[in-house]
Design an enzyme around this catalytic site. Sequence first.
Site, PDB file in Angstrom:
ATOM      1  N   ASP A 168      -3.989  20.249 -59.386  1.00 24.01           N
ATOM      2  CA  ASP A 168      -5.196  19.708 -58.755  1.00 24.01           C
ATOM      3  C   ASP A 168      -5.110  18.190 -58.659  1.00 24.01           C
ATOM      4  O   ASP A 168      -6.067  17.484 -58.944  1.00 24.01           O
ATOM      5  CB  ASP A 168      -6.428  20.129 -59.564  1.00 24.01           C
ATOM      6  N   LYS A 171      -2.369  15.975 -53.175  1.00 23.02           N
ATOM      7  CA  LYS A 171      -2.084  17.237 -52.486  1.00 23.02           C
ATOM      8  C   LYS A 171      -0.654  17.328 -51.967  1.00 23.02           C
ATOM      9  O   LYS A 171      -0.047  18.404 -52.009  1.00 23.02           O
ATOM     10  CB  LYS A 171      -3.087  17.464 -51.351  1.00 23.02           C
ATOM     11  N   ASP A 196      -5.852  24.203 -56.527  1.00 19.06           N
ATOM     12  CA  ASP A 196      -7.167  23.858 -55.975  1.00 19.06           C
ATOM     13  C   ASP A 196      -6.992  23.057 -54.687  1.00 19.06           C
ATOM     14  O   ASP A 196      -5.948  22.450 -54.456  1.00 19.06           O
ATOM     15  CB  ASP A 196      -7.960  23.049 -57.006  1.00 19.06           C
ATOM     16  N   ASN A 197      -8.023  23.064 -53.851  1.00 15.20           N
ATOM     17  CA  ASN A 197      -8.046  22.273 -52.608  1.00 15.20           C
ATOM     18  C   ASN A 197      -6.869  22.587 -51.694  1.00 15.20           C
ATOM     19  O   ASN A 197      -6.335  21.708 -51.020  1.00 15.20           O
ATOM     20  CB  ASN A 197      -8.062  20.775 -52.921  1.00 15.20           C
ATOM     21  N   GLU A 225     -15.768  21.756 -53.576  1.00 11.67           N
ATOM     22  CA  GLU A 225     -16.647  21.472 -54.700  1.00 11.67           C
ATOM     23  C   GLU A 225     -17.916  20.754 -54.252  1.00 11.67           C
ATOM     24  O   GLU A 225     -17.875  19.803 -53.469  1.00 11.67           O
ATOM     25  CB  GLU A 225     -15.930  20.638 -55.775  1.00 11.67           C
TER      26      GLU A 225
END
Length: 246
Positions: A168, A171, A196-197, A225
């Site tokens: 996380d 990226k 995540d993401n 989020e």
Amino acid sequence: MLRTQCMMTHSHEALSMQTARICFRQQQYSGQKEQNVLDMVLRTTPPGNPEAVLDAIDNYGWNCDFLMNIGDRKGAILDQALQKRQPQVAIELGGYIGYSAVRIASQLPPGGKLYSIDPNESHVRVARSLVQHAGLSDKVEVIQGILETSIQVLHQRGAHTVDFALIDHVKHLYVKDLLVLQKNGFLKKGSVVVGDNVLTPGSPEFRKHVQSDEYTTVEHLTNLEYSNYILDIVTVSKYKGREGPQ
């Protein structure tokens, strides 16, 4: 849930995907907001209560200002993966202010340990304070650095393999650091990797990699989020490749 008095700085429901990406970039270098969150948590929550710490941070994220931690909604996906795997050794790349460290560590089995790695000095300082306030210092070690420079520290701690990894951080580094984990033998058969993401801001190369024959992956379509409108994906992948250095 604790209710924190604060002024709305913007409407998260109106965040565009471009604005979300800008928020992520800016928070990599900010510090005052994170300190404000820490001060609020210390002021409004009792020591040794991880749930109260998470609730206070979630309240801030929903009602005060954007925070780039995994949050409550996607946190439920993380919880499910943790409860299924029951890791003894976990690693987190991108600890930010310690929200996910508190979330993970509060669910580790007896003797479990989380190593949370982040290069940002101010974020590390906040994370260590939050973890301590939550009463989880015996389960979490927050390491300042990047993965490649932290390998020796992990080995010194006896962490040669991990059961669970949360990725996380930046990226475009997702795939690079996942390969570092693989090539250095940290992943073993059955290790779980949560990303995540993966959709927003997005990591398409990582998404493609965990769909390879080395992994069994489930994608969870959810929301960014602290947003009800911006879509995101959390991936939960089980490693089935070779064990040991590659």
